[in-house]
Motif scaffolding. Structure first.
Motif, mmCIF file in Angstrom:
data_model
loop_
_atom_site.group_PDB
_atom_site.id
_atom_site.type_symbol
_atom_site.label_atom_id
_atom_site.label_comp_id
_atom_site.label_asym_id
_atom_site.label_seq_id
_atom_site.Cartn_x
_atom_site.Cartn_y
_atom_site.Cartn_z
ATOM 1 N N TRP A 61 -18.686 -52.973 28.418
ATOM 2 C CA TRP A 61 -19.570 -51.824 28.213
ATOM 3 C C TRP A 61 -20.605 -52.077 27.129
ATOM 4 C CZ3 TRP A 61 -19.625 -49.617 23.357
ATOM 5 C CH2 TRP A 61 -18.574 -49.971 22.488
ATOM 6 N N THR A 62 -20.363 -53.058 26.259
ATOM 7 C CA THR A 62 -21.313 -53.344 25.179
ATOM 8 C C THR A 62 -22.547 -54.092 25.672
ATOM 9 O OG1 THR A 62 -20.320 -55.504 24.598
ATOM 10 C CG2 THR A 62 -19.377 -53.527 23.568
ATOM 11 N N LYS A 63 -22.531 -54.535 26.908
ATOM 12 C CA LYS A 63 -23.615 -55.377 27.423
ATOM 13 C C LYS A 63 -24.877 -54.598 27.786
ATOM 14 C CE LYS A 63 -21.331 -59.350 27.341
ATOM 15 N NZ LYS A 63 -21.790 -60.561 26.635
ATOM 16 N N GLY A 64 -24.805 -53.263 27.752
ATOM 17 C CA GLY A 64 -26.015 -52.488 27.976
ATOM 18 C C GLY A 64 -26.067 -51.803 29.320
ATOM 19 N N ASP A 65 -27.211 -51.215 29.604
ATOM 20 C CA ASP A 65 -27.457 -50.439 30.826
ATOM 21 C C ASP A 65 -27.912 -51.386 31.933
ATOM 22 O OD1 ASP A 65 -28.013 -48.506 32.698
ATOM 23 O OD2 ASP A 65 -29.952 -47.975 31.838
ATOM 24 N N ARG A 66 -26.999 -51.711 32.834
ATOM 25 C CA ARG A 66 -27.295 -52.665 33.904
ATOM 26 C C ARG A 66 -27.331 -51.933 35.242
ATOM 27 N NH1 ARG A 66 -22.305 -55.956 31.837
ATOM 28 N NH2 ARG A 66 -21.763 -53.761 31.631
ATOM 29 N N LYS A 67 -28.408 -52.165 35.995
ATOM 30 C CA LYS A 67 -28.544 -51.462 37.263
ATOM 31 C C LYS A 67 -29.575 -52.177 38.123
ATOM 32 C CE LYS A 67 -31.734 -48.295 34.922
ATOM 33 N NZ LYS A 67 -31.858 -46.929 34.373
ATOM 34 N N ILE A 68 -29.570 -51.815 39.395
ATOM 35 C CA ILE A 68 -30.605 -52.267 40.324
ATOM 36 C C ILE A 68 -31.639 -51.153 40.428
ATOM 37 C CG2 ILE A 68 -31.125 -52.953 42.698
ATOM 38 C CD1 ILE A 68 -28.269 -54.014 42.919
ATOM 39 N N THR A 69 -32.888 -51.501 40.172
ATOM 40 C CA THR A 69 -33.981 -50.538 40.282
ATOM 41 C C THR A 69 -34.825 -50.918 41.489
ATOM 42 O OG1 THR A 69 -34.038 -50.276 37.875
ATOM 43 C CG2 THR A 69 -35.945 -49.487 39.116
ATOM 44 N N VAL A 70 -34.966 -49.995 42.436
ATOM 45 C CA VAL A 70 -35.748 -50.233 43.643
ATOM 46 C C VAL A 70 -36.989 -49.342 43.588
ATOM 47 C CG1 VAL A 70 -35.711 -50.328 46.169
ATOM 48 C CG2 VAL A 70 -33.574 -50.613 44.892
ATOM 49 N N VAL A 71 -38.164 -49.959 43.707
ATOM 50 C CA VAL A 71 -39.408 -49.190 43.629
ATOM 51 C C VAL A 71 -40.257 -49.422 44.870
ATOM 52 C CG1 VAL A 71 -39.436 -49.353 41.108
ATOM 53 C CG2 VAL A 71 -40.744 -51.010 42.454
ATOM 54 N N ASP A 72 -41.160 -48.505 45.099
ATOM 55 C CA ASP A 72 -42.192 -48.696 46.110
ATOM 56 C C ASP A 72 -43.121 -49.803 45.612
ATOM 57 O OD1 ASP A 72 -45.000 -48.229 47.198
ATOM 58 O OD2 ASP A 72 -43.861 -46.828 48.439
ATOM 59 N N ALA A 73 -43.315 -50.832 46.427
ATOM 60 C CA ALA A 73 -44.076 -52.006 45.976
ATOM 61 C C ALA A 73 -45.574 -51.758 45.880
ATOM 62 C CB ALA A 73 -43.808 -53.185 46.904
ATOM 63 N N THR A 74 -46.032 -50.583 46.284
ATOM 64 C CA THR A 74 -47.453 -50.230 46.174
ATOM 65 C C THR A 74 -47.705 -49.260 45.031
ATOM 66 O OG1 THR A 74 -47.768 -50.569 48.549
ATOM 67 C CG2 THR A 74 -49.445 -49.288 47.394
ATOM 68 N N THR A 75 -46.865 -48.222 44.941
ATOM 69 C CA THR A 75 -47.065 -47.206 43.903
ATOM 70 C C THR A 75 -46.241 -47.485 42.661
ATOM 71 O OG1 THR A 75 -45.254 -45.806 44.703
ATOM 72 C CG2 THR A 75 -47.430 -45.505 45.721
ATOM 73 N N PHE A 76 -45.201 -48.318 42.801
ATOM 74 C CA PHE A 76 -44.275 -48.673 41.718
ATOM 75 C C PHE A 76 -43.454 -47.485 41.232
ATOM 76 C CE2 PHE A 76 -48.162 -51.299 41.396
ATOM 77 C CZ PHE A 76 -47.630 -52.439 41.972
ATOM 78 N N GLU A 77 -43.364 -46.464 42.080
ATOM 79 C CA GLU A 77 -42.492 -45.331 41.802
ATOM 80 C C GLU A 77 -41.061 -45.690 42.207
ATOM 81 O OE1 GLU A 77 -43.266 -42.444 40.329
ATOM 82 O OE2 GLU A 77 -45.321 -43.181 40.037
ATOM 83 N N THR A 78 -40.087 -45.264 41.395
ATOM 84 C CA THR A 78 -38.690 -45.557 41.685
ATOM 85 C C THR A 78 -38.228 -44.765 42.895
ATOM 86 O OG1 THR A 78 -38.227 -46.007 39.352
ATOM 87 C CG2 THR A 78 -36.342 -45.518 40.773
ATOM 88 N N VAL A 79 -37.619 -45.450 43.865
ATOM 89 C CA VAL A 79 -37.107 -44.778 45.061
ATOM 90 C C VAL A 79 -35.581 -44.791 45.114
ATOM 91 C CG1 VAL A 79 -39.174 -45.240 46.427
ATOM 92 C CG2 VAL A 79 -37.315 -46.893 46.449
ATOM 93 N N ARG A 80 -34.967 -45.675 44.309
ATOM 94 C CA ARG A 80 -33.507 -45.733 44.333
ATOM 95 C C ARG A 80 -33.008 -46.500 43.108
ATOM 96 N NH1 ARG A 80 -29.881 -48.123 49.412
ATOM 97 N NH2 ARG A 80 -27.844 -47.421 48.649
ATOM 98 N N VAL A 81 -31.907 -46.063 42.551
ATOM 99 C CA VAL A 81 -31.238 -46.768 41.464
ATOM 100 C C VAL A 81 -29.784 -46.963 41.870
ATOM 101 C CG1 VAL A 81 -30.498 -46.693 39.052
ATOM 102 C CG2 VAL A 81 -32.771 -45.856 39.683
ATOM 103 N N ILE A 82 -29.315 -48.200 41.781
ATOM 104 C CA ILE A 82 -27.944 -48.526 42.176
ATOM 105 C C ILE A 82 -27.213 -49.067 40.949
ATOM 106 C CG2 ILE A 82 -26.478 -49.906 43.702
ATOM 107 C CD1 ILE A 82 -28.943 -50.174 45.570
ATOM 108 N N ASP A 83 -26.208 -48.347 40.502
ATOM 109 C CA ASP A 83 -25.352 -48.803 39.414
ATOM 110 C C ASP A 83 -24.090 -49.374 40.051
ATOM 111 O OD1 ASP A 83 -23.700 -49.209 37.277
ATOM 112 O OD2 ASP A 83 -23.926 -47.208 36.424
ATOM 113 N N MET A 84 -23.928 -50.679 39.994
ATOM 114 C CA MET A 84 -22.782 -51.310 40.655
ATOM 115 C C MET A 84 -21.447 -50.994 39.981
ATOM 116 S SD MET A 84 -23.141 -52.892 43.469
ATOM 117 C CE MET A 84 -24.503 -53.390 44.551
ATOM 118 N N ARG A 85 -21.500 -50.399 38.780
ATOM 119 C CA ARG A 85 -20.245 -50.072 38.101
ATOM 120 C C ARG A 85 -19.378 -49.160 38.965
ATOM 121 N NH1 ARG A 85 -18.092 -52.895 35.565
ATOM 122 N NH2 ARG A 85 -16.562 -52.540 37.187
ATOM 123 N N SER A 86 -19.962 -48.069 39.437
ATOM 124 C CA SER A 86 -19.175 -47.118 40.239
ATOM 125 C C SER A 86 -18.790 -47.720 41.586
ATOM 126 C CB SER A 86 -19.961 -45.820 40.440
ATOM 127 O OG SER A 86 -21.184 -46.071 41.111
#
Length: 425
Positions: free
Chosen positions: A228-253
């Motif tokens: 848990w000390t390693k920080g906030d780790r996640k997959i961030t998926v964005v629209d490749a044109t607008t760069f708006e986030t469309v999905r966040v995947i936290d593999m922890r759960s």
């Protein structure tokens, strides 16, 4: 009547105006004409090669993309080294981070090249340089810098190129940011925020860009209960044109639901199946990989691979929390190739059965990709300064070529077929 002096002055003015008009007419087409794209520089045909980044050397080897994978030439990717070092030494904060990269992820060495791609017209190599916290475009003919983009923060990392080859994404690992640049000009098109220490980037065919953040990998807090000390780790998926986030995947759960709360959720290299319905990924400290079904949002399988009896069980001795680091998939999606970094082997795994092939001895393999003809997995052996090709069908090594000091990333590229390395100097 005008004097002789006035007449000479008028004639001189007319002559100058005529010369200026002619000069501008010659310059105008050069300014207006678009740069060549399809055929390469000056219409030269393009040939397929591989770039191999020699991280500690500050060079990139160009090798054949198939066959015997022979070395064609070498590029100096730090032609501006003295200028960059001067900037760093004059800035105490930059110097502190520069030395931190050396003592941390660099294992006592400066990190001069992490990732590389070719521009669509084959005229330039675009390189991320961690220790210099930048991305540069280098003219493949002259070796000179075309453009330079300093990233946010103090270290650049993995990159990815869009399917059409016109945009390059780069992780700015200390700023938790991904920049997306025009690959021809270096102009920033957009950026987005990520988890802690963004690492791998992947463009997908549905117009999205995936980033995997891996957290702190240079601390000694490597026991499973301290993950848990390693920080906030996640997959961030964005629209490749607008760069708006469309999905966040936290593999922890997802890992917890799979029954493996003992595993790190720091997603390292990953690959998608050809239909992009599943992905396979490595995590910190694991000798093996996992399967994730994107639609159902579940971890579905785990493949444990053999550990070498020679591997030190002390996790703090493993390079940047890596046990296995490097994964590729055959073009037909039937075989996976795994770089067993700390266990000193590479192996091909059948994707359906998860049965592994021969364990091919390699020295600290740190990346895996696919040859130009799709028949072989190509791994960089960072401990032996060479690249090896392993046949997907047989799982056996078919070629080896020596490269520079500490090869890491290997990327396919298209450059002029008659390319020769720039003259040193």
């Amino acid at each position: 009547m005008p004097s002789a002096r006035t007449t000479r002055t008028r004639r001189l003015a007319v002559a100058l105006a005529t010369c200026l008009t002619a000069s501008l007419s010659l310059l105008a087409p050069a300014v207006a004409a678009p740069p060549p794209v399809a055929s390469g520089a000056a219409g030269a045909p393009l040939g397929e090669v591989m770039f191999v980044g020699n991280n500690w050397d500050g060079t990139a080897d160009v090798i054949a993309a198939r066959g015997d994978f022979h070395r064609i030439g070498r590029m100096n990717v730090i032609p501006d080294k003295e200028e960059r070092l001067r900037e760093i030494y004059l800035n105490p904060v930059k110097l502190a981070f520069f030395l931190g990269v050396r003592s941390g992820p660099g294992e006592g060495h400066d990190q001069f090249v992490d990732d590389m791609y070719a521009t669509p017209d084959g005229t330039a190599m675009v390189v991320s340089r961690p220790s210099f916290a930048d991305v540069v475009s280098l003219d493949l003919r002259t070796g000179r810098v075309n453009w330079r983009f300093p990233v946010a923060g103090y270290r650049s990392d993995h990159m990815a190129v869009s399917p059409d080859g016109t945009r390059v994404a780069v992780s700015a690992s200390t700023a938790n940011t991904v920049h997306v640049l025009d690959i021809a000009t270096g102009r920033q098109l957009g950026s987005f925020k990520t988890g802690d220490k963004p690492h791998e980037n992947v463009f997908t065919s549905d117009g999205r860009l995936w980033n995997m953040s891996i957290g702190e990998v240079t601390t000694a807090l490597d026991a499973p209960w301290l993950d848990w000390t390693k920080g906030d780790r996640k997959i961030t998926v964005v629209d490749a044109t607008t760069f708006e986030t469309v999905r966040v995947i936290d593999m922890r759960s997802r890992l917890d639901a799979f029954g493996r709360d003992d595993l790190s959720d720091a997603v390292r290299p990953l690959v998608f199946t050809p239909d992009e319905k599943k992905l396979y990924f490595q995590v910190s400290f694991l000798n093996g990989f996992l399967e994730y079904d994107i639609e159902s949002d579940r971890v579905t399988r785990l493949k444990s691979l053999p550990g070498s009896p020679a591997t030190d069980p002390d996790r703090t001795t493993w390079v940047n929390d890596s046990r296995h680091h490097g994964l590729s998939i055959s073009p037909d999606g039937r075989k996976l190739c795994v770089a067993g970094t700390m266990d000193d082997y590479a192996t091909v795994v059948d994707r359906e059965t998860l049965k592994q092939g021969p364990l091919v001895p390699t020295s600290k393999p740190y990346w895996a990709t696919v040859s130009g003809d799709g028949r072989a997995c190509v791994v960089s052996e960072s401990g032996a300064d060479r690249v090896s090709a392993i046949d997907f069908a047989t799982g056996e090594r078919v070629a080896t070529v020596d490269v520079g000091d500490h090869p890491q990333r290997v990327r396919l590229a298209r450059i002029p077929a008659d390319w020769t390395p720039p003259a040193a100097g």
